[in-house]
Design an enzyme around this catalytic site. Sequence first.
Site, short mmCIF file in Angstrom:
data_model
loop_
_atom_site.label_atom_id
_atom_site.label_comp_id
_atom_site.label_asym_id
_atom_site.label_seq_id
_atom_site.Cartn_x
_atom_site.Cartn_y
_atom_site.Cartn_z
CG ASP A 1 -4.88 -0.56 5.53
OD1 ASP A 1 -5.76 -0.87 4.51
OD2 ASP A 1 -4.44 0.52 5.17
CG ASP B 1 -7.10 -4.82 1.81
OD1 ASP B 1 -7.52 -4.48 0.78
OD2 ASP B 1 -6.64 -3.70 2.55
CG ASP C 1 -1.95 -0.88 1.39
OD1 ASP C 1 -2.34 -1.45 0.22
OD2 ASP C 1 -2.43 -1.13 2.35
P1 ATP Z 1 -3.46 3.30 0.02
O1 ATP Z 1 -4.37 2.10 -0.59
O2 ATP Z 1 -2.05 3.12 -0.46
O3 ATP Z 1 -3.59 3.05 1.58
P2 ATP Z 1 -5.42 5.20 0.23
O4 ATP Z 1 -5.32 5.55 1.64
O5 ATP Z 1 -5.48 6.46 -0.75
O6 ATP Z 1 -4.08 4.64 -0.44
P3 ATP Z 1 -8.06 4.14 0.23
O7 ATP Z 1 -7.98 4.13 1.73
O8 ATP Z 1 -8.70 3.00 -0.44
O9 ATP Z 1 -6.73 4.34 -0.30
O10 ATP Z 1 -8.73 5.56 -0.22
C1 ATP Z 1 -8.95 5.72 -1.72
C2 ATP Z 1 -9.44 7.00 -1.91
O11 ATP Z 1 -10.59 7.43 -1.26
C3 ATP Z 1 -8.26 7.92 -1.68
O12 ATP Z 1 -7.36 8.36 -2.58
C4 ATP Z 1 -9.03 9.46 -1.44
O13 ATP Z 1 -9.34 10.05 -2.55
C5 ATP Z 1 -10.45 8.61 -0.67
N1 ATP Z 1 -10.53 8.74 0.68
C6 ATP Z 1 -9.63 8.22 1.61
N2 ATP Z 1 -9.97 8.52 2.71
C7 ATP Z 1 -11.00 9.09 2.68
C8 ATP Z 1 -12.22 9.40 3.70
N3 ATP Z 1 -11.97 9.39 5.14
N4 ATP Z 1 -13.29 10.09 3.33
C9 ATP Z 1 -13.54 10.30 2.05
N5 ATP Z 1 -12.83 9.94 1.04
C10 ATP Z 1 -11.49 9.26 1.32
#
Ligand code: ATP
Length: 941
Positions: free
Chosen positions: A672, A676, A353
């Site tokens: 996480d 997943d 990630d």
């Molecule tokens: P990784 O997969 O590397 O951990 P990430 O945190 O960007 O990356 P996700 O948590 O799946 O992955 O989030 C995907 C997308 O959703 C983010 O890029 C962001 O645009 C949006 N996002 C993340 N957190 C929030 C939140 N708390 N509320 C709304 N949108 C969110």
Amino acid sequence: MSAHAQPKLDTAWHTLEAPRSLELLQSDPRAGLSQSQVSDRQTKYGLNELEETGGRSSFEIILDQFKNIMLIMLIAVALISGVLSFLDWRSGALEPGEIPFKDTIAILAIVILNGILGYLQESRAEKALAALKQLAAPRVRVVRDGKTLEVDSQDLVPGDVMLLEAGVQVSADGRLVEAVNLQIRESALTGEAHAVTKNANLHLPEETSLGDRINLVYQGTEVIQGRGTVLVTGTGMRTEIGKIAQMLQAVESEPTPLQQRMDQLSKVLVAGALILVAIVVIGGLIASRDLGRFQSLLETSLSMAVAIVPEGLPAVITVTLALGTQRMVRRQALIRKLPAVETLGSVTTICSDKTGTLTQNKMVVQSLHTISLSPTVSGHGYSPEGEFLSGNTKLAPTEHPELGALLLACTVCNDSILQHDDGQWGILGDPTEGALLVVAAKAGFERDQWSSKLPRVAEFPFSSERKRMSVIVEDAAGLLQAETDFLATPYLMLTKGSPELVLERCSQIQIRDRVESITPSQRQQILDRNNSLAASGLRVLGFAYKPLPDLPAEGSDEATETELVWLGLVDMLDAPRPEVRDAVERCRKAGIRPVMITGDHQLTAQAIAQNLGIAKPDDEVLTGRELERMSLQELEEHVDHVSVYARVAPEHKLQIVKALQDRGKIVAMTGDGVNDAPALKQADIGIAMGITGTDVSKEASDMVLLDDNFSTIVAATEEGRVVYTNIRRFIKYILGSNVGELLTIAASPIVVAAGGVPLTPLQILWMNLVTDGLPALALAVEPAEANVMNRPPNHPGESIFSRGLGLYIVRIGIVLALLTISLMAWSYDYAQQGGNPERWKTMVFTTLCLAQMGHAIAIRSNTRLTIELNPFSNPYVWGSVILTTVLQLMLIYVAPLRNFFGTHVLSFTELMICFGVSLLMFVWIEGEKLFFRLYFRNRKP
Ligand code: ATP
């Protein structure tokens, strides 16, 4: 009730309304329990722990020791030598002072000792695993004394107010006080794989079955979606899962592939030993045509049978794996499944990630972008102090309706908490949301204030699939209606998420205090801005809102989250972890390919991947949408060249792992979230995040990163390689010695026909367990060689004897045997010339032991000479060599030991001859290293 009276817990909680349950347990949904109530109840009800009933009893562990085929063979050898001793004793053939049944007693003593050692090791290993389990134990969010905090799950007491969110494992039984889209998988309890939707507002008839009590939650079940507030009603053994006393969360201690292969090897060796016994006895009798030789032939064959079996090996392997897990935990990698230690050495691809693993997950908002304003924000970390600047001019955000609305959305559409503890600002919850709270607080928007002014009445929670979240608040006091011209409904929905996806759902845009239809050029302008921010590695979120006349139905997110009014973008910096670049470099040298898999925008992902060296500028990037259009075969064609997967959802991860595995890769995959889990299970090494990971992902993993850091994965693969190299090293050492012993004994009837067997089973056991066992243990902690991460991964499933190991064992066994056989031939004749004619046997015995000391010292490195190694880098080897030599000398020079082990005193000269011959072993191995070095140097072009 007095303050100390304790509530009754065996109530049918599902039949009661939530307020009545709260009353009975003297708790309050907003304030929770007070600290003194918690201490009282902890004293009364104890810790929230399940008593372990699932594991093996001590007796079973002891019994298991004696199921080992090698020990069974030793017991058989003991019994046969008992019969032989009995015959000697009856015929008066015992020498004066010789203890009858000595070998039998000694072998049985060794068998028992080995059993005890095995028992101690296994129970220690179980304790170590229990300690690891403790490290992996979940933390729980509770409300106490009016504050939200995180506590260890074992500290929960009845009456606690526990907060649930997607991904957590429920840590106690409880009555729901509030449930928002709450879905819980209860398979641990009911066996039902489908998630159950919970409802806090019902009270149910008494006879409702466990699976239908949808107003209760149970320990050990998993929150798949939504949020909930729970009044804890049962802890520890008073929970439903406690009642059936089933152990959850066990760190599994299944045997590793290597241990299984070694088990098979010992079976083969024992079978080999039996065949050998038969050949020696029957062949010997036929050759000599003398039945009188039966006893001496049987003695020879018993010695050979004991010699061939590496009795000390299983213990050394177990210890090495256990030490390996301990070293890994010191480097922040917690092994949950023992086979992972081995598999780590073979990993070829690490899928990681981005957020938190490759980056620091300490987000700081850099700037806000509405259609007409783009202020930057000053300040550091989570401290809510900073200014909004447009160029060099300070800007008051509340004076600009667009900005005010955007910052209000940052505050209200948020589940995290900004805290000020011990003089430091920190975040409870998601760092992305934390950053939004901080930027809003810089403009004076406090979440506490707004959550009472605009109470949340519904929500569509965030998930990695949806990549957005919405909350619906009620403007009961008409606050927004009074303050702004654009809101004239009782409800307001605020939405945030991935900018492209939120923008797609917008039909209007907020421009100052007006709402207008959004034009294609405005859309393009927003997307261009988003792309240029993302391309510089920033994480960008989009915000929108929608006035709602009515409260939407639960689950109507697709229909409700449309026709939104665009507010703006917020970008934040999540700096790469500084140590990762180096770790990526080490991966590459070690033949391991790092791959980034992220939910974030492809340009953000690409910028960070390039910064860290994971991707090159022209590398292929695949997005979730592209993955959806591909078949598994098509993906397999790309998978070797793609270093960045962006905007993916968890189910894509499963696809990627499968495609990589089909291409023959050994994949480590991080994760996480709840969803997943399937990918983590499918990966060869599933890695969960210790800090930000959900309980569900940890449960599915083979390894947990205690610091969520990519470099820790690389450190763990290094340790995996070291463990594997060390295991191979002492297998060479131990089996080489076994071959040497075997050949020496086999040669004795030819070389010294009348002399009898040079080594008794007891002496052989002494060598296999003590004089080989101790140095082998020391070799097990040999530190990493400098080149351990400069060579390709071990081939998975390769035989342990591959890459020249089998050949080494045979070669070194023959050299050892040639040395001792030459000594035997000479010393036999020499011993007959005066003094004790039997002392040649002790010379052979001592030479075999001492030669192995030279072997232990030389085998520390395969390529480097002993003088090139730092003698202090593994002092245990030197310590064990000195200790073993002293023990061996004691066997010769301490009378009771001498009698017991059947050795004879050697003169100084004789002893020096033994040392001299033994030294040749060391010289030979060092010579081999020099030879191979020159040979390969000359072969290089
Ligand atoms: P990784 O997969 O590397 O951990 P990430 O945190 O960007 O990356 P996700 O948590 O799946 O992955 O989030 C995907 C997308 O959703 C983010 O890029 C962001 O645009 C949006 N996002 C993340 N957190 C929030 C939140 N708390 N509320 C709304 N949108 C969110």
